[in-house]
Design a protein around this motif. Structure first.
Motif, PDB file in Angstrom:
ATOM      1  N   VAL A  79      10.326   5.200   0.692  1.00  0.00           N
ATOM      2  CA  VAL A  79       9.584   5.369  -0.570  1.00  0.00           C
ATOM      3  C   VAL A  79       8.156   5.809  -0.220  1.00  0.00           C
ATOM      4  CG1 VAL A  79       8.705   4.193  -2.629  1.00  0.00           C
ATOM      5  CG2 VAL A  79      10.920   3.525  -1.640  1.00  0.00           C
ATOM      6  N   VAL A  81       4.444   8.066  -1.634  1.00  0.00           N
ATOM      7  CA  VAL A  81       3.678   8.856  -2.611  1.00  0.00           C
ATOM      8  C   VAL A  81       2.538   9.524  -1.844  1.00  0.00           C
ATOM      9  CG1 VAL A  81       2.062   8.654  -4.564  1.00  0.00           C
ATOM     10  CG2 VAL A  81       4.270   7.476  -4.639  1.00  0.00           C
ATOM     11  N   GLY A  87      -2.178   5.033  -6.665  1.00  0.00           N
ATOM     12  CA  GLY A  87      -2.997   4.253  -7.592  1.00  0.00           C
ATOM     13  C   GLY A  87      -3.062   4.838  -8.984  1.00  0.00           C
ATOM     14  N   THR A  88      -2.211   5.828  -9.269  1.00  0.00           N
ATOM     15  CA  THR A  88      -2.239   6.456 -10.598  1.00  0.00           C
ATOM     16  C   THR A  88      -0.934   6.205 -11.363  1.00  0.00           C
ATOM     17  OG1 THR A  88      -1.303   8.510  -9.742  1.00  0.00           O
ATOM     18  CG2 THR A  88      -3.710   8.342  -9.756  1.00  0.00           C
ATOM     19  N   GLY A  89      -0.055   5.357 -10.801  1.00  0.00           N
ATOM     20  CA  GLY A  89       1.207   5.066 -11.482  1.00  0.00           C
ATOM     21  C   GLY A  89       2.373   5.912 -10.992  1.00  0.00           C
ATOM     22  N   GLY A  91       3.959   5.806  -8.031  1.00  0.00           N
ATOM     23  CA  GLY A  91       4.971   4.964  -7.381  1.00  0.00           C
ATOM     24  C   GLY A  91       5.789   4.191  -8.400  1.00  0.00           C
ATOM     25  N   ASP A  92       5.111   3.642  -9.413  1.00  0.00           N
ATOM     26  CA  ASP A  92       5.832   2.936 -10.488  1.00  0.00           C
ATOM     27  C   ASP A  92       6.851   3.862 -11.155  1.00  0.00           C
ATOM     28  OD1 ASP A  92       4.790   0.411 -10.353  1.00  0.00           O
ATOM     29  OD2 ASP A  92       3.396   0.634 -12.027  1.00  0.00           O
ATOM     30  N   THR A 116       5.353  -3.794   0.677  1.00  0.00           N
ATOM     31  CA  THR A 116       4.485  -4.578  -0.196  1.00  0.00           C
ATOM     32  C   THR A 116       5.354  -5.113  -1.335  1.00  0.00           C
ATOM     33  OG1 THR A 116       2.615  -4.486  -1.698  1.00  0.00           O
ATOM     34  CG2 THR A 116       3.701  -2.396  -1.268  1.00  0.00           C
ATOM     35  N   TYR A 120       7.390  -3.742  -5.733  1.00  0.00           N
ATOM     36  CA  TYR A 120       8.825  -3.655  -6.045  1.00  0.00           C
ATOM     37  C   TYR A 120       9.242  -4.673  -7.110  1.00  0.00           C
ATOM     38  CZ  TYR A 120       8.999  -0.413  -2.219  1.00  0.00           C
ATOM     39  OH  TYR A 120       8.775   0.684  -1.424  1.00  0.00           O
ATOM     40  N   ARG A 122       7.651  -5.111  -9.730  1.00  0.00           N
ATOM     41  CA  ARG A 122       7.428  -4.395 -10.998  1.00  0.00           C
ATOM     42  C   ARG A 122       8.664  -3.589 -11.397  1.00  0.00           C
ATOM     43  NH1 ARG A 122       1.438  -3.460 -11.436  1.00  0.00           N
ATOM     44  NH2 ARG A 122       1.838  -1.529 -12.526  1.00  0.00           N
TER      45      ARG A 122
HETATM   46  C1  LIG Z   1       3.612   1.972  -1.855  1.00  0.00           C
HETATM   47  C2  LIG Z   1       3.346   3.302  -2.600  1.00  0.00           C
HETATM   48  C3  LIG Z   1       4.669   4.055  -2.734  1.00  0.00           C
HETATM   49  C4  LIG Z   1       2.786   2.951  -3.997  1.00  0.00           C
HETATM   50  O1  LIG Z   1       2.573   4.164  -4.699  1.00  0.00           O
HETATM   51  P1  LIG Z   1       1.427   4.306  -5.810  1.00  0.00           P
HETATM   52  O2  LIG Z   1       1.634   5.594  -6.494  1.00  0.00           O
HETATM   53  O3  LIG Z   1       0.099   4.046  -5.212  1.00  0.00           O
HETATM   54  O4  LIG Z   1       1.782   3.103  -6.775  1.00  0.00           O
HETATM   55  P2  LIG Z   1       1.257   2.910  -8.277  1.00  0.00           P
HETATM   56  O5  LIG Z   1      -0.020   3.669  -8.497  1.00  0.00           O
HETATM   57  O6  LIG Z   1       2.375   3.219  -9.199  1.00  0.00           O
HETATM   58  O7  LIG Z   1       0.948   1.372  -8.258  1.00  0.00           O
HETATM   59  C5  LIG Z   1       1.699   0.475  -8.961  1.00  0.00           C
HETATM   60  C6  LIG Z   1       1.137  -0.909  -8.729  1.00  0.00           C
HETATM   61  O8  LIG Z   1       1.460  -1.351  -7.414  1.00  0.00           O
HETATM   62  C7  LIG Z   1       0.270  -1.713  -6.737  1.00  0.00           C
HETATM   63  N1  LIG Z   1       0.337  -1.220  -5.374  1.00  0.00           N
HETATM   64  C8  LIG Z   1       0.586   0.024  -4.991  1.00  0.00           C
HETATM   65  N2  LIG Z   1       0.569   0.118  -3.645  1.00  0.00           N
HETATM   66  C9  LIG Z   1       0.307  -1.113  -3.183  1.00  0.00           C
HETATM   67  C10 LIG Z   1       0.142  -1.669  -1.893  1.00  0.00           C
HETATM   68  N3  LIG Z   1       0.268  -0.925  -0.774  1.00  0.00           N
HETATM   69  N4  LIG Z   1      -0.112  -2.983  -1.783  1.00  0.00           N
HETATM   70  C11 LIG Z   1      -0.249  -3.748  -2.880  1.00  0.00           C
HETATM   71  N5  LIG Z   1      -0.112  -3.274  -4.145  1.00  0.00           N
HETATM   72  C12 LIG Z   1       0.156  -1.972  -4.284  1.00  0.00           C
HETATM   73  C13 LIG Z   1      -0.849  -0.996  -7.459  1.00  0.00           C
HETATM   74  O9  LIG Z   1      -2.070  -1.684  -7.305  1.00  0.00           O
HETATM   75  C14 LIG Z   1      -0.375  -0.989  -8.880  1.00  0.00           C
HETATM   76  O10 LIG Z   1      -0.654  -2.221  -9.513  1.00  0.00           O
HETATM   77  P3  LIG Z   1      -1.847  -2.324 -10.618  1.00  0.00           P
HETATM   78  O11 LIG Z   1      -1.497  -1.290 -11.661  1.00  0.00           O
HETATM   79  O12 LIG Z   1      -1.745  -3.737 -11.097  1.00  0.00           O
HETATM   80  O13 LIG Z   1      -3.098  -2.006  -9.876  1.00  0.00           O
HETATM   81  C15 LIG Z   1       2.289   4.155  -1.856  1.00  0.00           C
HETATM   82  O14 LIG Z   1       1.152   3.366  -1.646  1.00  0.00           O
HETATM   83  C16 LIG Z   1       2.735   4.723  -0.525  1.00  0.00           C
HETATM   84  O15 LIG Z   1       3.346   5.781  -0.476  1.00  0.00           O
HETATM   85  N6  LIG Z   1       2.420   4.016   0.581  1.00  0.00           N
HETATM   86  C17 LIG Z   1       2.748   4.478   1.927  1.00  0.00           C
HETATM   87  C18 LIG Z   1       4.235   4.349   2.223  1.00  0.00           C
HETATM   88  C19 LIG Z   1       4.760   2.961   1.924  1.00  0.00           C
HETATM   89  O16 LIG Z   1       4.160   1.949   2.264  1.00  0.00           O
HETATM   90  N7  LIG Z   1       5.924   2.926   1.304  1.00  0.00           N
HETATM   91  C20 LIG Z   1       6.617   1.707   0.981  1.00  0.00           C
HETATM   92  C21 LIG Z   1       7.667   1.492   2.011  1.00  0.00           C
HETATM   93  S1  LIG Z   1       8.666   0.085   1.618  1.00  0.00           S
END
Ligand SMILES: CC(C)(COP(=O)(O)OP(=O)(O)OC[C@H]1O[C@@H](n2cnc3c(N)ncnc32)[C@H](O)[C@@H]1OP(=O)(O)O)[C@@H](O)C(=O)NCCC(=O)NCCS
Length: 398
Positions: A79, A81, A87-89, A91-92, A116, A120, A122
């Motif tokens: 997974v 982004v 941080g813009t939604g 991933g959600d 994290t 998940y 959510r």
């Molecule tokens: C994890 C990931 C996919 C999240 O994508 P994103 O587009 O930033 O997520 P969103 O903007 O939709 O965030 C949704 C919520 O999750 C939280 N969140 C996102 N990433 C987070 C992180 N690394 N740790 C804790 N919370 C996180 C956000 O704060 C947000 O909550 P809020 O609205 O209350 O602030 C992205 O950070 C990423 O690609 N990370 C690197 C690869 C990775 O770690 N993948 C997961 C492998 S299991």
């Protein structure tokens, strides 16, 4: 921003997903390329903002053992982004679309390893089992092979029989994977290496095997044995495999494997020599409750009927009243309006609570404390009895 999640349509979108995942996971390009190939184009998903690939993930169809039956499950991996879009939604949106797609396809379960946890949650996933790292020192291990058992190296022709042996070895446990090609490749060609196999036969049948690679030891002149797969279906297979490992002790100080401290191999140890540590928890999402509840097995001696109101914020058509009836190891599930009334108030169960209950990771009282379940003490006791099973675990990483 109008976001859309779908399979990539051409090589350009697939390459963009590969590049993005290399950055997200600090992974060499050839590692992601092998993964993309093994996953296959149909099971890749891209998160599109117009013509731009903003993120993506892999879907891995397989099964997971619960109650002695293999329940269809889609594993979620890789997974990611794009860093500037976080941080813009985005991933959600990617995860919400994925669980809705799985529900529409009537897939019972989805499982993943979280980098994290709350992210998940959510999407309706909850902690549901563990993967433990087990270190078995070999220097002091003295075990004799079982009389009558034979041990020999395995070849490619043995692989189909090994897959059947694996299912016999773990099929009665809660949580291990019913592997498909992607996960078989991970244990047989870990990170581009080719693992070797040794097989135990008793009475002409394959009763156990080990698949391993040798790795330079950081603190020894010799090497570690990394067991990427172990199956043992009889006490004779256990002692013969332990004897095989003890025969390596002059140059190998330890064997390392993953799974659980109740792994069949460990239960045959003459002394508790192992060091066990938590590697990671895995999370489960019930993507289709009726399919999930009817596909698994239950203890044949336990029966009961329950009614509960399922809460699922992400999939409104999944939420609502469910009647569960368990008899002789099988469940039937119906959906009718809740029959509330004196003494008949249905339980309330959040879809995350259902996941942790389903795997056996959390008990009803624990779920009540997490505010994922509400019910009378009688209902909680019945629920606990229906879902009682072993501690859920998994050896594989995906
Ligand atoms: C994890 C990931 C996919 C999240 O994508 P994103 O587009 O930033 O997520 P969103 O903007 O939709 O965030 C949704 C919520 O999750 C939280 N969140 C996102 N990433 C987070 C992180 N690394 N740790 C804790 N919370 C996180 C956000 O704060 C947000 O909550 P809020 O609205 O209350 O602030 C992205 O950070 C990423 O690609 N990370 C690197 C690869 C990775 O770690 N993948 C997961 C492998 S299991």
């Amino acid at each position: 921003m109008t976001l859309d999640v779908r399979a990539p349509r051409d090589d350009g979108e697939r390459d963009a997903l590969s590049d993005l995942l290399c950055v997200c996971f600090n992974s060499p390009a050839d590692g992601i390329a092998v993964g993309m190939e093994r996953v296959g184009a149909d099971h890749q998903r891209v998160l599109m903002d117009g013509a731009s690939v903003l993120g993506g993930l892999w879907q891995l169809p397989m099964g997971q053992w619960f109650g002695g039956r293999s329940v269809p499950m889609v594993g979620i991996a890789a997974v990611g982004v794009e860093a500037a879009a976080r941080g813009t939604g985005a991933g959600d949106a990617l995860m919400a679309s994925t669980v809705r797609e799985l529900h529409a396809r009537r897939v019972p379960l989805s499982c993943l390893y979280p980098a994290t946890v709350n992210f998940y949650r959510r999407a309706g996933y909850e902690l549901a089992g563990s993967r433990q790292r087990i270190e078995l020192p070999l220097k002091g291990l003295r075990v004799r092979a079982a009389p009558g058992a034979t041990l020999r190296p395995g070849t490619a022709t043995d692989l189909p029989e090994m897959e059947r042996c694996y299912a016999r070895s773990v099929g009665a446990h809660a949580g291990p994977l019913d592997r498909r090609d992607y996960c078989w490749a991970r244990v047989r060609q870990p990170r581009g290496e080719t693992a070797r196999h040794w097989l135990v036969h008793e009475h002409g049948e394959l009763s156990g095997y080990v698949t391993l690679i040798q790795k330079d030891s950081p603190d020894d002149i010799g090497y570690d044995l990394q067991l990427t797969d172990v199956a043992a279906t009889t006490p004779g297979a256990v002692t013969t495999l332990l004897s095989f490992l003890s025969g390596q002790r002059s140059l190998s100080g330890r064997a390392i494997l993953f799974g659980s401290d109740r792994h069949p191999l460990l239960l045959g140890l003459p002394e508790w020599l192992v060091k066990v540590s938590l590697d990671l928890h895995w999370m489960l999402r019930v993507t289709h409750a009726e399919q999930a509840l009817t596909a698994r097995g239950y203890a044949p001696a336990v029966s009961g009927e329950l009614e509960f109101e399922l809460a699922d914020e992400l999939i409104p058509e999944h939420a609502g009243p469910l009647q569960l009836s368990v008899r002789e190891g099988h469940a039937t599930v119906t959906r009718e309006p809740a029959r509330s009334g004196a003494g008949r108030a249905p339980m309330r169960l959040d879809v995350r609570g259902l996941a942790a209950l389903y795997s056996g990771f959390l008990t009803p009282p624990e779920l009540v404390r997490m505010e994922l379940l509400q019910g009378s003490s009688e209902q909680l006791a019945t629920l606990g009895a229906l879902f009682a099973g072993g501690t859920p675990w998994m050896a594989d990483m995906f």
